[in-house]
Write a protein that holds these residues in place. Sequence first.
Motif, PDB file in Angstrom:
ATOM      1  N   GLN A 309      46.443 -22.728  35.218  1.00 51.07           N
ATOM      2  CA  GLN A 309      47.381 -23.738  34.748  1.00 51.07           C
ATOM      3  C   GLN A 309      47.604 -23.611  33.241  1.00 51.07           C
ATOM      4  O   GLN A 309      48.741 -23.738  32.754  1.00 51.07           O
ATOM      5  N   TYR A 310      46.540 -23.330  32.524  1.00 52.98           N
ATOM      6  CA  TYR A 310      46.653 -23.149  31.070  1.00 52.98           C
ATOM      7  C   TYR A 310      47.538 -21.953  30.745  1.00 52.98           C
ATOM      8  O   TYR A 310      48.426 -22.026  29.881  1.00 52.98           O
ATOM      9  N   LEU A 311      47.314 -20.823  31.442  1.00 54.15           N
ATOM     10  CA  LEU A 311      48.081 -19.614  31.164  1.00 54.15           C
ATOM     11  C   LEU A 311      49.559 -19.784  31.530  1.00 54.15           C
ATOM     12  O   LEU A 311      50.442 -19.307  30.809  1.00 54.15           O
ATOM     13  N   LEU A 312      49.823 -20.468  32.623  1.00 47.79           N
ATOM     14  CA  LEU A 312      51.211 -20.677  33.019  1.00 47.79           C
ATOM     15  C   LEU A 312      51.989 -21.468  31.966  1.00 47.79           C
ATOM     16  O   LEU A 312      53.186 -21.238  31.748  1.00 47.79           O
ATOM     17  N   LYS A 313      51.306 -22.392  31.311  1.00 49.43           N
ATOM     18  CA  LYS A 313      51.956 -23.179  30.263  1.00 49.43           C
ATOM     19  C   LYS A 313      52.057 -22.403  28.951  1.00 49.43           C
ATOM     20  O   LYS A 313      53.005 -22.578  28.185  1.00 49.43           O
ATOM     21  N   ALA A 314      51.092 -21.521  28.691  1.00 48.59           N
ATOM     22  CA  ALA A 314      51.038 -20.836  27.391  1.00 48.59           C
ATOM     23  C   ALA A 314      51.920 -19.596  27.334  1.00 48.59           C
ATOM     24  O   ALA A 314      52.352 -19.200  26.242  1.00 48.59           O
ATOM     25  N   LEU A 315      52.213 -18.978  28.486  1.00 48.45           N
ATOM     26  CA  LEU A 315      52.903 -17.694  28.483  1.00 48.45           C
ATOM     27  C   LEU A 315      54.407 -17.859  28.595  1.00 48.45           C
ATOM     28  O   LEU A 315      54.902 -18.773  29.261  1.00 48.45           O
ATOM     29  N   PRO A 316      55.166 -16.963  27.947  1.00 46.97           N
ATOM     30  CA  PRO A 316      56.630 -17.022  28.061  1.00 46.97           C
ATOM     31  C   PRO A 316      57.080 -16.560  29.441  1.00 46.97           C
ATOM     32  O   PRO A 316      56.357 -15.853  30.149  1.00 46.97           O
ATOM     33  N   ALA A 317      58.268 -16.944  29.820  1.00 46.00           N
ATOM     34  CA  ALA A 317      58.834 -16.512  31.100  1.00 46.00           C
ATOM     35  C   ALA A 317      59.165 -15.027  31.038  1.00 46.00           C
ATOM     36  O   ALA A 317      59.419 -14.471  29.964  1.00 46.00           O
ATOM     37  N   THR A 318      59.136 -14.377  32.198  1.00 47.24           N
ATOM     38  CA  THR A 318      59.475 -12.949  32.258  1.00 47.24           C
ATOM     39  C   THR A 318      60.857 -12.750  32.890  1.00 47.24           C
ATOM     40  O   THR A 318      61.127 -11.708  33.471  1.00 47.24           O
ATOM     41  N   ASP A 319      61.727 -13.770  32.763  1.00 49.69           N
ATOM     42  CA  ASP A 319      63.065 -13.624  33.339  1.00 49.69           C
ATOM     43  C   ASP A 319      63.914 -12.649  32.541  1.00 49.69           C
ATOM     44  O   ASP A 319      65.057 -12.346  32.922  1.00 49.69           O
ATOM     45  N   CYS A 320      63.365 -12.129  31.432  1.00 48.66           N
ATOM     46  CA  CYS A 320      64.064 -11.080  30.690  1.00 48.66           C
ATOM     47  C   CYS A 320      63.919  -9.732  31.384  1.00 48.66           C
ATOM     48  O   CYS A 320      64.483  -8.735  30.932  1.00 48.66           O
ATOM     49  N   ASP A 321      63.152  -9.675  32.479  1.00 49.29           N
ATOM     50  CA  ASP A 321      63.005  -8.446  33.262  1.00 49.29           C
ATOM     51  C   ASP A 321      63.386  -8.753  34.715  1.00 49.29           C
ATOM     52  O   ASP A 321      62.529  -8.848  35.593  1.00 49.29           O
ATOM     53  N   PRO A 322      64.674  -8.940  34.980  1.00 49.12           N
ATOM     54  CA  PRO A 322      65.099  -9.338  36.332  1.00 49.12           C
ATOM     55  C   PRO A 322      64.762  -8.307  37.400  1.00 49.12           C
ATOM     56  O   PRO A 322      64.554  -8.657  38.558  1.00 49.12           O
ATOM     57  N   GLY A 323      64.702  -7.032  37.019  1.00 52.87           N
ATOM     58  CA  GLY A 323      64.358  -6.007  37.995  1.00 52.87           C
ATOM     59  C   GLY A 323      62.975  -6.203  38.566  1.00 52.87           C
ATOM     60  O   GLY A 323      62.758  -6.108  39.781  1.00 52.87           O
ATOM     61  N   LEU A 324      62.007  -6.504  37.695  1.00 59.56           N
ATOM     62  CA  LEU A 324      60.642  -6.727  38.159  1.00 59.56           C
ATOM     63  C   LEU A 324      60.557  -7.994  38.997  1.00 59.56           C
ATOM     64  O   LEU A 324      59.836  -8.046  39.994  1.00 59.56           O
ATOM     65  N   LEU A 325      61.290  -9.027  38.608  1.00 62.90           N
ATOM     66  CA  LEU A 325      61.290 -10.261  39.383  1.00 62.90           C
ATOM     67  C   LEU A 325      61.830 -10.004  40.797  1.00 62.90           C
ATOM     68  O   LEU A 325      61.331 -10.566  41.772  1.00 62.90           O
ATOM     69  N   ALA A 326      62.847  -9.151  40.894  1.00 63.54           N
ATOM     70  CA  ALA A 326      63.384  -8.819  42.215  1.00 63.54           C
ATOM     71  C   ALA A 326      62.336  -8.097  43.054  1.00 63.54           C
ATOM     72  O   ALA A 326      62.223  -8.322  44.264  1.00 63.54           O
ATOM     73  N   MET A 327      61.559  -7.225  42.408  1.00 61.53           N
ATOM     74  CA  MET A 327      60.480  -6.533  43.107  1.00 61.53           C
ATOM     75  C   MET A 327      59.450  -7.517  43.628  1.00 61.53           C
ATOM     76  O   MET A 327      58.980  -7.418  44.766  1.00 61.53           O
ATOM     77  N   LEU A 328      59.062  -8.465  42.794  1.00 61.08           N
ATOM     78  CA  LEU A 328      58.045  -9.443  43.188  1.00 61.08           C
ATOM     79  C   LEU A 328      58.549 -10.290  44.359  1.00 61.08           C
ATOM     80  O   LEU A 328      57.778 -10.632  45.259  1.00 61.08           O
ATOM     81  N   ARG A 329      59.839 -10.642  44.344  1.00 61.14           N
ATOM     82  CA  ARG A 329      60.387 -11.398  45.465  1.00 61.14           C
ATOM     83  C   ARG A 329      60.349 -10.570  46.744  1.00 61.14           C
ATOM     84  O   ARG A 329      60.087 -11.092  47.834  1.00 61.14           O
ATOM     85  N   ALA A 330      60.593  -9.274  46.609  1.00 59.58           N
ATOM     86  CA  ALA A 330      60.586  -8.402  47.796  1.00 59.58           C
ATOM     87  C   ALA A 330      59.195  -8.314  48.407  1.00 59.58           C
ATOM     88  O   ALA A 330      59.027  -8.425  49.618  1.00 59.58           O
ATOM     89  N   ILE A 331      58.183  -8.124  47.572  1.00 58.28           N
ATOM     90  CA  ILE A 331      56.833  -7.998  48.114  1.00 58.28           C
ATOM     91  C   ILE A 331      56.322  -9.342  48.608  1.00 58.28           C
ATOM     92  O   ILE A 331      55.497  -9.422  49.525  1.00 58.28           O
ATOM     93  N   ALA A 332      56.826 -10.454  48.018  1.00 60.37           N
ATOM     94  CA  ALA A 332      56.413 -11.779  48.470  1.00 60.37           C
ATOM     95  C   ALA A 332      57.147 -12.209  49.731  1.00 60.37           C
ATOM     96  O   ALA A 332      56.755 -13.171  50.391  1.00 60.37           O
ATOM     97  N   GLY A 333      58.245 -11.525  50.058  1.00 58.88           N
ATOM     98  CA  GLY A 333      58.989 -11.877  51.259  1.00 58.88           C
ATOM     99  C   GLY A 333      60.127 -12.815  50.978  1.00 58.88           C
ATOM    100  O   GLY A 333      60.601 -13.511  51.872  1.00 58.88           O
ATOM    101  N   ALA A 334      60.570 -12.897  49.717  1.00 54.64           N
ATOM    102  CA  ALA A 334      61.680 -13.788  49.389  1.00 54.64           C
ATOM    103  C   ALA A 334      62.982 -13.239  49.964  1.00 54.64           C
ATOM    104  O   ALA A 334      63.141 -12.048  50.166  1.00 54.64           O
TER     105      ALA A 334
END
Length: 347
Positions: A309-334
């Motif tokens: 919970q601490y890290l989620l609040k402290a770290l910046p979003a990674t939406d500047c890398d949409p390609g990686l986010l798409a990969m994570l959605r694929a492996i998660a089953g999104a």
Amino acid sequence: MWELICDHYYCWGKIAGDRSPWRPASDGFPSAGVSIPPDGRGLRFSNTQSRIAIKQTEPWLELGGIHIEVTARLKSARGFLIDGGDSFSLYVNGALLIGSGTGRDVINNYFGAVSPPLGKWTRFTFEHNGFNQMALFIDDAPAATRATINQVAGVGPKGVAIGNALGSNNGYLDGDVERVMVWRIDPRAMQKEFLARPLDPATAKCWTDFINALNAALAQHPDCRTWLVNTLGGFWKSFLDALKQKSPDELEEFRQFCLQYEALWRAGVIDDPAMEALLGAFRDWLLKEGLLVPNDPMWQQLAEHDCMQYLLKALPATDCDPGLLAMLRAIAGAEESKGTRRAPRFN
């Protein structure tokens, strides 16, 4: 995966300098008992004091797995080619070539079709892949294979000995050694693979900022650093332990998924139907083999942990890398449909 950490080629007198990228950390130090053979090739280990010592330096502290190649000419079949103490060793004893990793990981060629020859230059190879298998080779001929129990531990304070046992003088090699090459499982392989992906300046800055923020956040809470390291290490060990139980055919299927993924990743094919299809198939395979259990309570416990919970609040979003986010959605089953993103599904 393999990283060369020691390359000795004995062709300049008694010099045992290292040629690997780790030089001078893996330089060798010959004892007074080491001599030059009459034909001038290699180094001879002819008495109880004969050995080449390598100090306990950084590349030897973290091994995981190890691949050793020693080119030697045996006068009689006895003595240590190389000895890393409780970490690993490779030696000959009569008709046996014996390799050992950590603990009960020991292999020999007792049932093999080849034995250590005398009086000729021969390449002796021992490999412990740090995962599920050890193997011995004499020149290019397979001498033995065996399953493993442990990963290979780092060497102790006494370092490494070439041509003799590490803890006594009774294991000196009766013969000559020309070359010694040692590889370890690269502990930075994942980091190198991540950086092997083509990155434009904006995406590179995105990850630089993220890593800097992560390091700063963990520096403020060292207990969370310990928790993160232990948690990730525990997950990875549990996954490898489960993977070890699979059949050779299933392990080959896993390897093929990894090879296809690496090819796409290195080519920068990230947010692409080919990567999405591959990760979807890989996810289905992991589910089928019981290697991915989305409903395991540990995932909820992980998400609810104070450090997470601490890290989620402290770290910046990674939406500047949409390609990686798409990969994570694929492996998660999104799933995405008509431009509307759905929440990840796990069944």
